[in-house]
Structure formats: structure tokens, C-alpha cells
Design an enzyme around this catalytic site. Structure first.
Site, PDB file in Angstrom:
ATOM      1  N   LEU A  77       0.810  -1.207   0.000  1.00 14.55           N
ATOM      2  CA  LEU A  77       0.000   0.000   0.000  1.00 14.55           C
ATOM      3  C   LEU A  77       0.848   1.264   0.000  1.00 14.55           C
ATOM      4  O   LEU A  77       0.516   2.237  -0.653  1.00 14.55           O
ATOM      5  CB  LEU A  77      -0.922   0.015   1.222  1.00 14.55           C
ATOM      6  CG  LEU A  77      -2.005  -1.073   1.267  1.00 14.55           C
ATOM      7  CD1 LEU A  77      -2.800  -0.960   2.566  1.00 14.55           C
ATOM      8  CD2 LEU A  77      -2.930  -0.962   0.069  1.00 14.55           C
TER       9      LEU A  77
ATOM     10  N   THR B 255       3.714  -0.651   4.379  1.00 19.70           N
ATOM     11  CA  THR B 255       2.406  -1.211   4.703  1.00 19.70           C
ATOM     12  C   THR B 255       1.924  -2.090   3.558  1.00 19.70           C
ATOM     13  O   THR B 255       2.164  -1.802   2.383  1.00 19.70           O
ATOM     14  CB  THR B 255       1.369  -0.106   4.964  1.00 19.70           C
ATOM     15  OG1 THR B 255       1.347   0.794   3.853  1.00 19.70           O
ATOM     16  CG2 THR B 255       1.692   0.662   6.227  1.00 19.70           C
TER      17      THR B 255
ATOM     18  N   PHE C 187      10.132   4.997   7.920  1.00 22.79           N
ATOM     19  CA  PHE C 187      10.407   3.967   8.911  1.00 22.79           C
ATOM     20  C   PHE C 187       9.615   2.688   8.684  1.00 22.79           C
ATOM     21  O   PHE C 187       9.831   1.709   9.398  1.00 22.79           O
ATOM     22  CB  PHE C 187      10.083   4.493  10.321  1.00 22.79           C
ATOM     23  CG  PHE C 187      10.908   5.676  10.735  1.00 22.79           C
ATOM     24  CD1 PHE C 187      12.207   5.519  11.176  1.00 22.79           C
ATOM     25  CD2 PHE C 187      10.382   6.952  10.659  1.00 22.79           C
ATOM     26  CE1 PHE C 187      12.966   6.605  11.562  1.00 22.79           C
ATOM     27  CE2 PHE C 187      11.135   8.051  11.032  1.00 22.79           C
ATOM     28  CZ  PHE C 187      12.433   7.878  11.484  1.00 22.79           C
TER      29      PHE C 187
ATOM     30  N   ASP D   1       2.067  13.479  14.993  1.00 23.06           N
ATOM     31  CA  ASP D   1       2.114  13.566  13.529  1.00 23.06           C
ATOM     32  C   ASP D   1       0.706  13.727  12.953  1.00 23.06           C
ATOM     33  O   ASP D   1       0.311  13.016  12.033  1.00 23.06           O
ATOM     34  CB  ASP D   1       2.795  12.318  12.944  1.00 23.06           C
ATOM     35  CG  ASP D   1       3.349  12.586  11.541  1.00 23.06           C
ATOM     36  OD1 ASP D   1       3.443  13.768  11.157  1.00 23.06           O
ATOM     37  OD2 ASP D   1       3.669  11.618  10.840  1.00 23.06           O
TER      38      ASP D   1
ATOM     39  N   GLY E 160       7.140   4.572   3.854  1.00 26.55           N
ATOM     40  CA  GLY E 160       7.607   5.823   4.429  1.00 26.55           C
ATOM     41  C   GLY E 160       9.014   5.667   4.953  1.00 26.55           C
ATOM     42  O   GLY E 160       9.708   4.692   4.653  1.00 26.55           O
TER      43      GLY E 160
ATOM     44  N   LYS F 141       1.737  -3.558   8.955  1.00 26.22           N
ATOM     45  CA  LYS F 141       2.746  -2.510   8.926  1.00 26.22           C
ATOM     46  C   LYS F 141       4.077  -3.135   9.322  1.00 26.22           C
ATOM     47  O   LYS F 141       4.204  -3.714  10.404  1.00 26.22           O
ATOM     48  CB  LYS F 141       2.378  -1.381   9.879  1.00 26.22           C
ATOM     49  CG  LYS F 141       3.405  -0.243   9.901  1.00 26.22           C
ATOM     50  CD  LYS F 141       2.909   0.901  10.762  1.00 26.22           C
ATOM     51  CE  LYS F 141       3.908   2.054  10.774  1.00 26.22           C
ATOM     52  NZ  LYS F 141       3.426   3.193  11.584  1.00 26.22           N
TER      53      LYS F 141
END
Length: 610
Positions: free
Chosen positions: A16, A24, A21, A139, A19, A41
Site C-alpha cells: 500500500l 504497509t 520507517f 504527527d 515511508g 505494517k
């Protein structure tokens, strides 16, 4: 990797997103019937040396612990499992089908004020729950909010940057300060103290305020200038028509100095709820109109998609759950506001008539003119029948806008004709909550009853009924309402605590105590349940236990006159007279008119002679 089962049970459908870190994946769970979908994740570990692995494991454990704690909230994805495999770390989370908010918060397309207020309230309601758990998200941004298709509600995702403060000293818990030394967040949404690695609860409030300003101005936050003398954001020039009341709330949310902001999401939410309501409390200031295949025939988008409007590289998302079905239905809100003539002041209302309103959809519109025309006509028919005035025209550019004032006979407004039952129940429950806070108990009870009639399994409406019936001194009915709330929501510590209030109102102190203890176990951060527990223990003559419980309450809210009064009474019973007087004076410092503290302080003076 995609050829093997993750954790021995999860089959990857596709990636999906990715990023800094994490990555997904959309997966199916082969161990459960019907192989339901969920989201995995994976925490990325570039370097497998011991130090890096330890740091990765710490981040992984923190996120898993927080998600287990928060995931029972209906607008936070539930954590289904977490595991480590071949020195890689995985979280399995609830699959949320919906569209990321950054698809609607677009550059150069400012939102109406009504829509912004509704957005801020919804985000702050979720965030207030997060803060009550002593957690800072760190965030908040459009790509970490998903508009869920099935009910149109926002879901807050990506808790990979969270910071818990429950283990911090008391002084830190009061200010929300933490000892974190690494700056984590997203440029434009991070206040200065977060850049310095010292986030507070008010750092999240800042990010939500920036989100509101972005929606209101249509500008990315990095494009908004700062005042060179004060360092405050000079955003009002980009939203010249914003009301002074909303502008004042946003200004306080994004103050440069964290001490000048609302300390937590709850205080910011209350400020928004106290804003003047342009619709005078009518239910349904936001309505969802369903357009098949999303906007312009497109479904939900993902990071990296060519057609994803996105937010640019400075706002990269690390989503934990979002939709992938290109054929699914997207929900787009519709603003309900007073009409304006050529952008000027609202048109006057005719005496005895219904309000003249413009009903104008926002977000992208379907590209087919026929669909748009039919939508306007059918919507107009529904609104006509519900008692609203419609004044719409489609100009040469295909944009729907108000064109004149029209007046209808005064009719009751039934927005339930346009809302799915759960959305109507949610809106009614929020109105009931406002009436309850205002002390209008019979009116609140009627609204909660209407919410239950709309959606018979909507647990928050039953909780509202329970609280209102307690206020009306009808504890037997209140217990039945709380039982209904718990029947439809197995994890509902607020309902457990409210049922305890009803038991206490009947004088059944041991039953109430058991419920308060259960609420403490379910939600340790709930101040009210600790306070209730301390009060009942003191009534039972168990002062040492009452003192321990009320200390837990004070650790969560030091500005409660009732908590300090109970503490003073417990210390007095334990013959700790000097400490009791200190406690009672603290209570009166917070609230000089608090009767129980004043009476007990007077008796203490007579007893000890000072």
C-alpha cells in the site's frame, strides 16, 4: 517476501505504501473464516546491528503498546496482532476502507468556515481521547486522517511517532512535557518545541490548528509567512472573510509559545463548541452525498499513485490503513450554510418562513453533466420536502451556486431523509451532549431517544441517556440505559463508570465501587472514575484506600476542587490534621465557592484552633 505468509498466516495482496520507517501491505488473514482483510505494517530496519535493532524494537513495542491501549476507540484502527520475524517487526491492524483527507484538502481550494469547524471538532474529539490516555500523537496531518466510507467518520492513523507520558513524573504529566530528545513529525505541522524534541499535548493542538488553517486558506502551511516580530503565523490575510471568533480559536491553537496554546485537545474542543452556531443548533450542518466511484470517477488513492493529488514530498504519509477498492463508494461532505448575494452578507430571512439556504457540494464533482444535474434536482426535491429553501444554479463552468433567495412555508427540518441512520444518530447524540452540558436534561433525553430510534444499536446515544437520567435522579432507568450501551459496545469504560454513578445514587456503594474499579482497569487515564472511587471509599469509611484513589485522580487533574476536598476529608479521618487543612485550602484556592471544602475547613479551624 510477497510469496510467503507473514507470521505464518497473512497472505500479501499488495503493497500500500512506504515511508521513512515503515512499509504497509494489504493482506488476508488465512487463519480466520472468510479470510478477512487487514493491514500489515512492517517496521523497516536498514541496519541489523545490535543498536539499531534495539532502537527498532523499542519503537515497535511502543507503537504496539499504545495501539492496544487506544485501538478500542471506534475512530482509531484496532491492533489485531504484533510479531517479530527474522529480525523484522510487524503490526497487524484493522483494515479501514476510506479516502485520505489530503485528497480533499487541496492547494488553492479553501473550505467554508462551517466545514472547517466540523473538521476540527471531529479531529479534536478523537485526539481528546488520545490525550486522556496520556499519549501524544506527534504527527497529525491530512494524510494521517481517513474518511471512512461506511459511515463518513474520520479515522486517525499512524501512531508510529507516539510518545507516552504516563510514566513521566507528575510535573511532566501536568504540562505534557516529555524527555524525548529526537524531533519526530512533519514539517509545517510541527511547533518549535517539537523540533527541539520536547513535544507537549499542545504540540498536537498546534498541528490540528494548522490543519484548520490549511483547509480555510487553501495554502500549505509552509507557504504561510510568520510575523517577523512575534514569530506568530500571519494567516488571516489569506482568509479575509473568516469570523473573528473562529480566527481567535485558531490563533490560540497555533501560538508560537506552547504556554499560550490550549493545553490539550479537550480545551480546544470546548472552545470550538462554544463558538456561535450559524445554524442555531440545527442538526445536520454537514451532510454526506454519495457519489459512486469517488470523484471524477476515481476511487481512493494511495501514496505514489499518479493520480493522487498528494501533499508533496514534505508531507509524505506512512498510512497504516486505507482503502484500495477502486469501485467503492466515496463519501463527500456537503456544506449547509446561509446563502450570500455576490459574496456579501447573508440574505435576510422572510418573516414566518423557513431559512433561505444554499446547498452547495464541495470536493470534486462528478464529471458527467447529467449526473450533476440529476443530483441537484433530486437533492432539491428532498430539501423542498424537508422544509429547506433551495436557491441553486449551474453557471457556464458547471459550478453550482446560489442565485436568489426563495422562501417556503415554515416546516420542520428532517435531515434524516438525507442521512444514513448511523450518521443521523451520531449527529443527534452530539446535539444531546450539548444540551446535557447546558443542563437542559428533558430536551437532551428527547434527542437521545430520537438517536436511538434512528439507530437502535448506537451505544453513545444510550450512554447519553444514562447520564441524563442520572441528572434527572432516575437511577433505575439510567442503569438500564448504561446496560444497553455496554451490550452494543463491549469496551466502554465511560458507560461502566456512569452505571457506577447510578448505583451510587441509589446508595448501593459496594456495587458502585466495583464498577469504578472496573472502569479504572479498563481506562487507567480516566480522572472521573478515580475520583468516584475515592469518594465512595471515603463514604465507606475506608479512608486510606480513598486517599490512594484520589491521589490517582489528582495525578490526572490537579485542578479539581472536589478531589482535593475528598483528600482533605480522608486525611482528617486519618487524623492527619495539618495535611487535611492544606488539602482543603488547595480546594478553596481552586474554587472559593466549593461548599463541602468551605464547611470542612470551618470545622477544622474550630477543632484545631486555627
Amino acid at each position: 517476501m510477497e510469496q510467503t505468509l507473514l507470521g505464518g498466516r497473512y497472505q500479501v495482496i499488495r503493497r500500500l505504501g512506504s515511508g521513512g520507517f515503515s512499509r504497509t501491505f494489504l493482506v488476508t488473514d488465512l487463519h480466520l473464516p472468510n479470510h478477512p482483510r487487514c493491514v500489515i505494517k512492517q517496521l523497516k530496519v536498514q541496519d541489523k546491528d545490535t543498536g539499531t535493532l534495539d532502537m527498532a524494537r523499542r519503537l515497535f513495542d511502543t507503537e504496539a503498546r499504545v495501539l492496544y491501549q487506544l485501538g478500542n476507540h471506534p475512530q482509531i484502527p484496532a491492533l489485531l496482532a504484533h510479531f517479530e520475524e527474522d529480525q523484522e517487526f510487524y503490526l497487524a491492524q484493522e483494515y479501514i476502507e476510506g479516502s485520505r483527507l489530503n485528497r480533499q484538502v487541496e492547494e488553492g481550494k479553501p473550505w467554508s468556515e462551517t466545514r472547517v469547524v466540523l473538521l476540527l471538532q471531529e479531529v479534536l474529539e478523537i485526539l481528546a481521547f488520545v490525550h486522556r490516555q496520556q499519549v501524544i500523537h506527534r504527527d497529525i496531518k491530512p494524510s494521517n486522517l481517513i474518511r471512512r466510507h461506511r459511515d463518513g467518520k474520520l479515522v486517525l492513523i499512524d501512531f508510529g511517532a507516539v510518545k507516552q507520558v504516563t510514566s513521566s513524573p507528575l510535573l511532566d504529566a501536568e504540562t505534557g512535557a516529555t524527555n524525548i530528545t529526537v524531533a519526530i513529525g512533519t514539517h509545517g505541522y510541527m511547533p518549535n518545541e517539537q523540533y527541539a524534541g520536547k513535544p507537549r499535548f499542545s504540540s498536537d493542538v498546534y498541528a490540528v490548528g494548522i490543519l484548520g488553517i490549511r483547509a480555510l486558506t487553501g495554502l500549505h502551511p509552509q507557504k504561510i509567512e510568520e510575523d517577523p516580530l512575534t514569530s506568530e503565523l500571519d494567516w488571516r490575510q489569506h482568509a479575509p472573510t473568516v469570523s473573528s471568533e473562529l480566527a481567535a480559536v485558531l490563533d490560540r491553537m497555533v501560538r508560537y509559545d506552547f504556554r499560550d496554546r490550549y493545553p490539550t485537545a479537550q480545551e480546544a474542543l470546548e472552545a470550538l463548541q462554544n463558538l456561535p452556531n450559524p445554524l442555531h443548533g440545527l442538526v445536520g450542518t454537514q451532510i454526506y452525498q454519495t457519489w459512486m466511484k469517488g470523484s471524477n470517477g476515481r476511487g481512493p488513492t494511495f501514496p505514489g499513485d499518479d493520480n493522487d493529488p498528494g501533499n508533496g514530498p514534505s508531507e509524505t504519509s506512512e498510512p497504516t490503513a486505507f482503502a484500495d477498492d477502486q469501485d467503492s463508494t466515496s463519501l463527500f461532505p456537503v456544506d449547509l450554510a446561509y446563502p450570500t448575494a455576490h459574496g456579501k452578507a447573508p440574505l435576510p430571512l422572510a418573516a414566518g418562513g423557513a431559512k433561505a439556504v444554499a446547498f452547495q457540494p464541495y470536493g470534486r464533482r462528478p464529471s458527467l453533466v447529467a449526473v450533476g444535474l440529476l443530483g441537484v434536482l433530486s437533492l432539491g426535491l428532498v430539501l423542498w420536502r424537508s422544509g429547506l429553501t433551495i436557491a441553486l444554479e449551474i453557471n457556464g463552468a458547471g459550478i453550482t451556486k446560489p442565485f436568489q433567495s426563495m422562501v417556503l412555508p415554515s416546516l420542520d427540518i428532517d435531515l434524516g431523509r438525507m442521512l444514513p441512520p448511523e450518521e443521523k444518530a451520531a449527529l443527534l447524540t452530539r446535539q444531546g451532549d450539548r444540551l446535557l452540558r447546558q443542563g437542559r436534561y428533558p430536551d437532551a433525553l428527547a434527542i437521545y431517544d430520537e438517536a436511538v430510534e434512528s439507530q437502535s444499536d448506537f451505544a453513545p446515544a444510550y450512554l447519553g441517556r444514562c447520564k441524563t437520567l442520572i441528572a434527572l435522579k432516575r437511577p433505575i432507568e439510567a442503569i438500564a440505559a448504561c446496560d444497553d450501551a455496554l451490550a452494543y459496545s463491549t469496551y466502554y469504560p465511560e458507560a461502566v463508570r456512569s452505571k457506577g454513578n447510578a448505583e451510587e445514587q441509589q446508595g448501593r456503594l459496594l456495587a458502585a465501587l466495583a464498577l469504578y474499579e472496573s472502569a479504572n482497569n479498563l481506562m487507567p487515564a480516566m480522572f472521573e472514575a478515580w475520583l468516584d472511587r475515592g469518594r465512595v471509599l471515603q463514604k465507606l469509611g475506608r479512608s486510606a484506600e480513598a486517599l490512594a484513589a484520589v491521589d490517582q485522580a489528582i495525578a490526572r487533574d490537579r485542578e479539581s476542587a472536589e478531589a482535593w476536598t475528598i483528600r482533605g476529608e480522608a486525611n482528617w479521618t486519618l487524623r492527619r490534621f495539618d495535611q487535611a487543612i492544606i488539602d482543603l485550602e488547595k480546594a478553596l484556592q481552586i474554587n472559593p465557592d466549593h461548599g463541602p471544602a468551605r464547611e470542612l475547613r470551618q470545622r477544622a479551624r474550630q477543632t484545631v484552633g486555627r
